[in-house]
Design a protein around this motif. Structure first.
Motif, PDB file in Angstrom:
ATOM      1  N   ILE A 242       0.860  -1.190   0.000  1.00 20.73           N
ATOM      2  CA  ILE A 242       0.000   0.000   0.000  1.00 20.73           C
ATOM      3  C   ILE A 242       0.895   1.240   0.000  1.00 20.73           C
ATOM      4  O   ILE A 242       1.690   1.451   0.920  1.00 20.73           O
ATOM      5  CB  ILE A 242      -0.926   0.015   1.230  1.00 20.73           C
ATOM      6  N   THR A 243       0.785   2.043  -1.057  1.00 23.64           N
ATOM      7  CA  THR A 243       1.655   3.215  -1.191  1.00 23.64           C
ATOM      8  C   THR A 243       0.906   4.537  -1.068  1.00 23.64           C
ATOM      9  O   THR A 243       1.532   5.571  -0.845  1.00 23.64           O
ATOM     10  CB  THR A 243       2.371   3.194  -2.555  1.00 23.64           C
ATOM     11  N   MET A 244      -0.423   4.515  -1.236  1.00 22.75           N
ATOM     12  CA  MET A 244      -1.200   5.761  -1.149  1.00 22.75           C
ATOM     13  C   MET A 244      -2.619   5.411  -0.731  1.00 22.75           C
ATOM     14  O   MET A 244      -3.183   4.414  -1.188  1.00 22.75           O
ATOM     15  CB  MET A 244      -1.201   6.475  -2.501  1.00 22.75           C
ATOM     16  N   LEU A 245      -3.184   6.208   0.145  1.00 26.04           N
ATOM     17  CA  LEU A 245      -4.548   5.985   0.610  1.00 26.04           C
ATOM     18  C   LEU A 245      -5.260   7.320   0.725  1.00 26.04           C
ATOM     19  O   LEU A 245      -4.768   8.243   1.381  1.00 26.04           O
ATOM     20  CB  LEU A 245      -4.544   5.252   1.958  1.00 26.04           C
ATOM     21  N   ASN A 246      -6.405   7.418   0.054  1.00 32.42           N
ATOM     22  CA  ASN A 246      -7.234   8.627   0.081  1.00 32.42           C
ATOM     23  C   ASN A 246      -6.437   9.874  -0.302  1.00 32.42           C
ATOM     24  O   ASN A 246      -6.562  10.936   0.303  1.00 32.42           O
ATOM     25  CB  ASN A 246      -7.864   8.814   1.461  1.00 32.42           C
ATOM     26  N   GLY A 247      -5.565   9.732  -1.319  1.00 29.94           N
ATOM     27  CA  GLY A 247      -4.810  10.858  -1.841  1.00 29.94           C
ATOM     28  C   GLY A 247      -3.563  11.208  -1.060  1.00 29.94           C
ATOM     29  O   GLY A 247      -2.860  12.168  -1.411  1.00 29.94           O
ATOM     30  N   GLU A 248      -3.251  10.440   0.023  1.00 34.49           N
ATOM     31  CA  GLU A 248      -2.081  10.730   0.851  1.00 34.49           C
ATOM     32  C   GLU A 248      -1.074   9.588   0.755  1.00 34.49           C
ATOM     33  O   GLU A 248      -1.443   8.405   0.881  1.00 34.49           O
ATOM     34  CB  GLU A 248      -2.513  10.935   2.306  1.00 34.49           C
ATOM     35  N   ARG A 249       0.191   9.919   0.507  1.00 33.61           N
ATOM     36  CA  ARG A 249       1.225   8.889   0.408  1.00 33.61           C
ATOM     37  C   ARG A 249       1.444   8.219   1.769  1.00 33.61           C
ATOM     38  O   ARG A 249       1.453   8.886   2.805  1.00 33.61           O
ATOM     39  CB  ARG A 249       2.540   9.486  -0.089  1.00 33.61           C
ATOM     40  N   VAL A 250       1.651   6.919   1.727  1.00 33.93           N
ATOM     41  CA  VAL A 250       1.898   6.151   2.948  1.00 33.93           C
ATOM     42  C   VAL A 250       3.410   6.057   3.160  1.00 33.93           C
ATOM     43  O   VAL A 250       4.133   5.489   2.341  1.00 33.93           O
ATOM     44  CB  VAL A 250       1.276   4.749   2.844  1.00 33.93           C
ATOM     45  N   GLU A 251       3.883   6.612   4.275  1.00 34.21           N
ATOM     46  CA  GLU A 251       5.314   6.629   4.572  1.00 34.21           C
ATOM     47  C   GLU A 251       5.686   5.610   5.649  1.00 34.21           C
ATOM     48  O   GLU A 251       6.676   4.893   5.532  1.00 34.21           O
ATOM     49  CB  GLU A 251       5.742   8.039   5.028  1.00 34.21           C
ATOM     50  N   THR A 252       4.907   5.558   6.744  1.00 29.45           N
ATOM     51  CA  THR A 252       5.226   4.687   7.876  1.00 29.45           C
ATOM     52  C   THR A 252       3.970   3.982   8.353  1.00 29.45           C
ATOM     53  O   THR A 252       2.840   4.327   7.969  1.00 29.45           O
ATOM     54  CB  THR A 252       5.806   5.506   9.041  1.00 29.45           C
ATOM     55  N   LEU A 253       4.159   2.992   9.262  1.00 31.26           N
ATOM     56  CA  LEU A 253       3.013   2.292   9.849  1.00 31.26           C
ATOM     57  C   LEU A 253       2.140   3.248  10.657  1.00 31.26           C
ATOM     58  O   LEU A 253       0.908   3.206  10.564  1.00 31.26           O
ATOM     59  CB  LEU A 253       3.506   1.157  10.751  1.00 31.26           C
ATOM     60  N   ASP A 254       2.765   4.087  11.462  1.00 34.42           N
ATOM     61  CA  ASP A 254       1.991   5.021  12.287  1.00 34.42           C
ATOM     62  C   ASP A 254       1.161   5.966  11.423  1.00 34.42           C
ATOM     63  O   ASP A 254      -0.011   6.245  11.722  1.00 34.42           O
ATOM     64  CB  ASP A 254       2.931   5.835  13.181  1.00 34.42           C
ATOM     65  N   GLN A 255       1.777   6.448  10.359  1.00 35.04           N
ATOM     66  CA  GLN A 255       1.035   7.355   9.467  1.00 35.04           C
ATOM     67  C   GLN A 255      -0.114   6.615   8.799  1.00 35.04           C
ATOM     68  O   GLN A 255      -1.209   7.155   8.638  1.00 35.04           O
ATOM     69  CB  GLN A 255       1.994   7.929   8.421  1.00 35.04           C
TER      70      GLN A 255
END
Length: 468
Positions: free
Chosen positions: A423-436
């Protein structure tokens, strides 16, 4: 007296009805007479050391042993008498047509592919050896040259002016029967086929069979508007769906083959996918349309122009992009180095970008990769996810994201996620870390689809995710 008149009228109508119907149908006799001299039969000789011959129809294992999967098929044939004679040179039959008085001939790439010798039989029964000027696999177009003068030629039309419902006629050599004529209508134009990204095919119901490959498709004016190339079949024979390469594209390709021996194509540097109803809803579109950018190639033309993953391309150089398949032919026909105009939708807003088209590079196959077990975290989506490791980033060319370790019952499973997805992007926001990732998930709206970008076995794509 009235009864007698009525009876005479009915008899007259009965007798004349077939004549009136025939008068409404086109007469192809003059067209065939004029065009046939420029249509040729093409045979190729290939060395073979095995009794099993590989053809576009599958692997022949001797008489009656054909394998015929249900696919879009190119169609030429291997003469049967060569199938059971090892160490002989099989001869494959196809068709072609002369486009210049000094001997240039258009046919299909798959007709002359891997040939050691190409022979052309003319309408006057002469047989001449042809040289291959150039051949392009992506469009399935080949240009041949025979040494002869004052040859008959076919008139060339414009496939861009073709309309659905027009009568068309094919001349070729199905099963080796020279100059066989079949007719039908145009069923569709600009038809995209699986694994054929750069050709907007003309679909017809003209009867096409093995041996028609490379032959001309004529309009009622006697002009060639296509090259017969493929059929869709379950049996190996004609089933009412045949496809031709538009002559406009074939001539563009042949000019490049004649001038430099190869074809240059434009390249945008993106991976795209279709926008379905769920994705359209997740992106806030009124209807599913356009080409969704799933990946932007680093340092490619699109990246330099500012195109982003999640952009939806709806226009290219004043051409509407309704389906994702509309885009590759439009880009491919642009000369590398030229500037093109892209109309995109980004975050619900229309935007115009100027992009300098690049050269299409060679294809590189994506290699599947196995995901290593990592420490996991759970989310309200019914997913068990893990951090993305450096070796995974290098292997899949991914900058950031989280790896799906397990899919449990929930929104993730309903969206079609599987173990190993990144998973690299969700709802228009890039996924950087688990917490994010967990924060983004916690803020997701309930009961509404949002876009989720994943990379699956090296292939990026968007899917629609709806959380409860």
């Amino acid at each position: 007296m009235k009864a007698i008149k009525l009876s005479l009228f009915l008899v007259f109508a009965y007798v004349c009805a077939p004549l009136l119907h025939a008068a409404s149908l086109p007469d192809f006799t003059e067209l065939v007479e004029d065009a046939s001299p420029a249509v040729v039969n093409i045979s190729t000789v290939q060395k073979s050391d095995s009794q099993t011959l590989s053809t576009p129809f599958g692997q022949f294992q001797g008489p009656g042993g054909e394998e015929l999967p249900e696919i879009f098929r190119h169609f030429f044939r291997d003469i049967p008498q060569f199938r059971d004679r090892p160490n002989k040179a099989p001869r494959s039959l196809g068709s072609g047509f002369i486009i210049s008085h000094d001997g240039y001939i258009l046919t299909n790439h798959h007709v002359i592919k891997d040939a050691d010798q190409v022979m052309v039989r003319l309408n006057d029964r002469r047989e001449l050896e042809a040289s291959v000027v150039g051949s392009d696999e992506r469009t399935d177009v080949a240009l041949l040259k025979i040494e002869a003068d004052d040859l008959p030629v076919v008139p060339l039309g414009r496939s861009s002016e073709l309309k659905v419902g027009e009568w068309v006629l094919a001349i070729g050599s199905p099963f080796g029967f020279d100059h066989s004529v079949t007719a039908g209508i145009v069923s569709a134009t600009e038809r995209a086929l699986a694994n054929e990204n750069y050709v907007p095919f003309i679909q017809t119901d003209v009867a096409i069979n093995p041996g028609n490959s490379g032959g001309p498709l004529f309009n009622l004016d006697g002009e060639v508007i296509g090259i017969n190339s493929q059929i869709y079949t379950r049996s190996g024979g004609f089933m009412g769906l045949s496809f031709a390469i538009p002559i406009d594209m074939a001539l563009e390709v042949s000019e490049q083959l004649k001038g430099q021996g190869f074809v240059e194509r434009g390249w945008l540097g993106v991976l795209i996918q279709e926008v379905n109803r769920d994705l359209a809803e997740s992106f806030g579109l009124k209807k599913p349309a356009g080409a969704l950018v799933a990946k932007v190639v680093p340092d490619g033309p699109a990246a330099a122009a500012g195109l982003q993953e999640g952009d939806i391309i709806v226009g290219f150089n004043d051409h509407d992009v309704v389906l994702a398949s509309d885009l590759p032919p439009l880009v491919g026909r642009v000369k590398p180095g030229d500037v093109a105009e892209l109309d995109v939708i980004r975050a619900g807003r229309n935007k115009t970008l100027d992009v300098t088209i690049g050269h299409l590079p060679g294809e590189k196959g994506d290699k599947p990769a196995n995901v290593e077990k990592k420490p996991v975290e759970t989310s309200r989506l019914g997913l068990v996810v893990a951090p993305l490791q450096d070796e995974q980033k290098d292997k899949w060319n991914i900058v950031s994201g989280v790896v799906v370790e397990r899919v449990e019952d929930g929104a993730g499973a309903r969206a079609g996620l599987v173990r190993g997805d990144v998973i690299t992007m969700l709802n228009g926001e890039r996924v950087e870390t688990l917490d994010q990732f967990q924060r983004i998930v916690a803020d997701l709206p309930s009961g509404r689809s949002v876009p989720l970008r994943i990379v699956r076995r090296g292939n990026p794509m968007f899917i629609a995710l709806k959380s409860e």
